[in-house]
Design an enzyme around this catalytic site. Structure first.
Site, PDB file in Angstrom:
ATOM      1  N   GLU A  56      15.957   7.390  -7.155  1.00  0.00           N
ATOM      2  CA  GLU A  56      15.081   8.889  -7.200  1.00  0.00           C
ATOM      3  C   GLU A  56      13.802   8.672  -8.205  1.00  0.00           C
ATOM      4  O   GLU A  56      14.352   7.608  -9.263  1.00  0.00           O
ATOM      5  CB  GLU A  56      16.211   9.415  -7.673  1.00  0.00           C
ATOM      6  CG  GLU A  56      17.708   9.631  -6.667  1.00  0.00           C
ATOM      7  CD  GLU A  56      17.310  10.931  -6.017  1.00  0.00           C
ATOM      8  OE1 GLU A  56      16.234  10.795  -5.247  1.00  0.00           O
ATOM      9  OE2 GLU A  56      18.333  10.837  -5.209  1.00  0.00           O
ATOM     10  N   ASN A  58      11.973  14.445  -3.056  1.00  0.00           N
ATOM     11  CA  ASN A  58      10.955  14.454  -3.772  1.00  0.00           C
ATOM     12  C   ASN A  58      10.810  12.589  -4.400  1.00  0.00           C
ATOM     13  O   ASN A  58      10.092  12.763  -4.799  1.00  0.00           O
ATOM     14  CB  ASN A  58      12.497  14.188  -4.815  1.00  0.00           C
ATOM     15  CG  ASN A  58      13.292  13.394  -5.245  1.00  0.00           C
ATOM     16  OD1 ASN A  58      13.664  12.152  -3.481  1.00  0.00           O
ATOM     17  ND2 ASN A  58      14.519  12.929  -5.340  1.00  0.00           N
ATOM     18  N   HIS A  72      11.435  10.018  -2.690  1.00  0.00           N
ATOM     19  CA  HIS A  72      11.801   8.500  -3.030  1.00  0.00           C
ATOM     20  C   HIS A  72      11.621   7.134  -2.061  1.00  0.00           C
ATOM     21  O   HIS A  72      11.317   8.381  -1.266  1.00  0.00           O
ATOM     22  CB  HIS A  72      13.755   8.809  -3.321  1.00  0.00           C
ATOM     23  CG  HIS A  72      14.747   9.338  -2.333  1.00  0.00           C
ATOM     24  ND1 HIS A  72      15.717   9.848  -2.745  1.00  0.00           N
ATOM     25  CD2 HIS A  72      14.478   9.289  -0.662  1.00  0.00           C
ATOM     26  CE1 HIS A  72      16.403  10.341  -1.080  1.00  0.00           C
ATOM     27  NE2 HIS A  72      15.226   9.892  -0.248  1.00  0.00           N
ATOM     28  N   ASP A 125      20.696   1.448   1.862  1.00  0.00           N
ATOM     29  CA  ASP A 125      21.156   2.012   1.070  1.00  0.00           C
ATOM     30  C   ASP A 125      22.763   2.023   2.093  1.00  0.00           C
ATOM     31  O   ASP A 125      21.977   2.227   2.845  1.00  0.00           O
ATOM     32  CB  ASP A 125      20.306   2.846   0.953  1.00  0.00           C
ATOM     33  CG  ASP A 125      19.646   3.735   1.442  1.00  0.00           C
ATOM     34  OD1 ASP A 125      19.925   3.212   3.002  1.00  0.00           O
ATOM     35  OD2 ASP A 125      19.058   4.704   0.699  1.00  0.00           O
TER      36      ASP A 125
HETATM   37  C1  GLP Z   1      17.151  10.249   2.974  1.00  0.00           C
HETATM   38  C2  GLP Z   1      17.064   8.231   2.381  1.00  0.00           C
HETATM   39  C3  GLP Z   1      16.518   7.017   3.142  1.00  0.00           C
HETATM   40  C4  GLP Z   1      15.325   7.990   3.857  1.00  0.00           C
HETATM   41  C5  GLP Z   1      14.812   9.677   2.947  1.00  0.00           C
HETATM   42  C6  GLP Z   1      14.532  10.534   4.017  1.00  0.00           C
HETATM   43  O1  GLP Z   1      17.493  10.382   1.837  1.00  0.00           O
HETATM   44  N1  GLP Z   1      17.967   7.188   0.916  1.00  0.00           N
HETATM   45  O2  GLP Z   1      15.920   5.933   2.981  1.00  0.00           O
HETATM   46  O3  GLP Z   1      14.118   7.219   4.580  1.00  0.00           O
HETATM   47  O4  GLP Z   1      15.555   9.927   2.524  1.00  0.00           O
HETATM   48  O5  GLP Z   1      15.405  11.174   4.347  1.00  0.00           O
HETATM   49  P1  GLP Z   1      15.055  11.865   5.891  1.00  0.00           P
HETATM   50  O6  GLP Z   1      14.694  10.957   6.894  1.00  0.00           O
HETATM   51  O7  GLP Z   1      15.579  12.127   7.043  1.00  0.00           O
HETATM   52  O8  GLP Z   1      13.957  12.457   5.667  1.00  0.00           O
END
Ligand code: GLP
Length: 268
Positions: A170, A163, A165, A89
């Site tokens: 989402e 959350n 995702h 993404d």
């Molecule tokens: C982000 C990304 C995801 C990521 C997740 C966890 O927003 N879009 O690809 O794996 O949320 O992020 P983090 O590792 O900073 O907790």
């Protein structure tokens, strides 16, 4: 031979039939994930890697850079030449925010800083959706087509959002949704605000993300969850049936999922 501290404390089948590997801390998780990514590129290069960003992945990419440097020069060169990865993404940057796309918040910038530069990769071989494209929906379709033409993802690396995702899928989110432009939850904009100077309003409202459709079509999936903040959502994920309210729960529909966690994420 890895040090004893890096060996899995336990590898067992978790309730949703995933292989759950518990390691003491984020450092040992990162070393093991990096080793798996490297092995995938070295021994199964036919299909591209699926990569993720986020704080969880920062030590993973640092470990990958260290591990690659330990390979013989010829092997390193071969790996660089054959590298092909597709990120999950990136944010959609509104018109006039071009400078922001090149700033620390964009996932393209993150990949350049953490992987392309340190590994000496050709940027063309580290693909991401274009968050500056004038028509984000058309860009999502183009990106999905590019991935499909490359054979789809071999090994998909995933982090877990607070959350539930994966990518920017989402909740609520169906398991059949493909690559598309999405609107981000306020909780996600808050969680990701540090990369945009700390203000959630500075985080773009939209993103382009691969969907569960492309993620579930991967050959195998590596879900990485570290840190105490993820303990509540990991507990839900390991105990609840698949539902749109918990997008990561759709991974139960995949036959080859490994979840690498540290003790903090398990609430230990
Ligand atoms: C982000 C990304 C995801 C990521 C997740 C966890 O927003 N879009 O690809 O794996 O949320 O992020 P983090 O590792 O900073 O907790």
């Amino acid at each position: 031979m890895s040090p004893a501290a890096d060996r899995p404390a336990a590898a067992r089948i978790s309730p949703p039939d995933w292989t759950l590997i518990e390691l003491p801390d984020a450092t040992s998780v990162s070393e093991q994930v990096a080793a798996r990514l490297l092995a995938e590129r070295r021994f199964r290069p036919e299909r591209p890697l699926g990569l993720a960003t986020g704080r969880t992945m920062e030590p993973v990419y640092a470990a990958l850079v260290r591990q690659l440097a330990q390979l013989p020069d010829a092997e390193q060169d071969r790996l660089r030449e054959r590298w092909l990865s597709f990120n999950l993404d990136d944010y959609v940057f509104p018109a006039g925010r071009g400078a922001a796309a090149a700033g620390p918040g964009s996932f393209r910038h993150v990949m350049e800083q953490q992987l392309v530069g340190p590994l000496g990769l050709d940027p063309e071989r580290v693909r991401l959706p274009d968050g500056l494209a004038p028509d984000p929906e058309a860009e999502a379709r183009r990106y999905a087509g590019e991935l499909s033409a490359a054979g789809g993802i071999g090994l998909q690396l995933l982090g877990l959002g607070l959350n539930g995702h994966v990518g920017f899928n989402e909740p609520p989110c169906g398991s059949d949704l493909a690559c598309r432009c999405v609107r981000l939850c306020e909780t996600t904009r808050q969680a990701n605000a540090p990369a945009f100077g700390g203000a959630p309003q500075a985080v773009p409202q939209r993103a382009i993300t691969l969907g569960l459709q492309e993620i579930l079509a991967a050959g195998s999936i590596l879900l990485v969850v570290t840190g105490a903040a993820k303990a509540p959502i990991l507990r839900r994920l390991l105990s609840e049936p698949p539902s749109p309210e918990l997008p990561a729960s759709w991974l139960q529909r995949h036959a080859d999922v490994t979840v690498l966690v540290d003790r903090a994420a398990l609430g230990c």
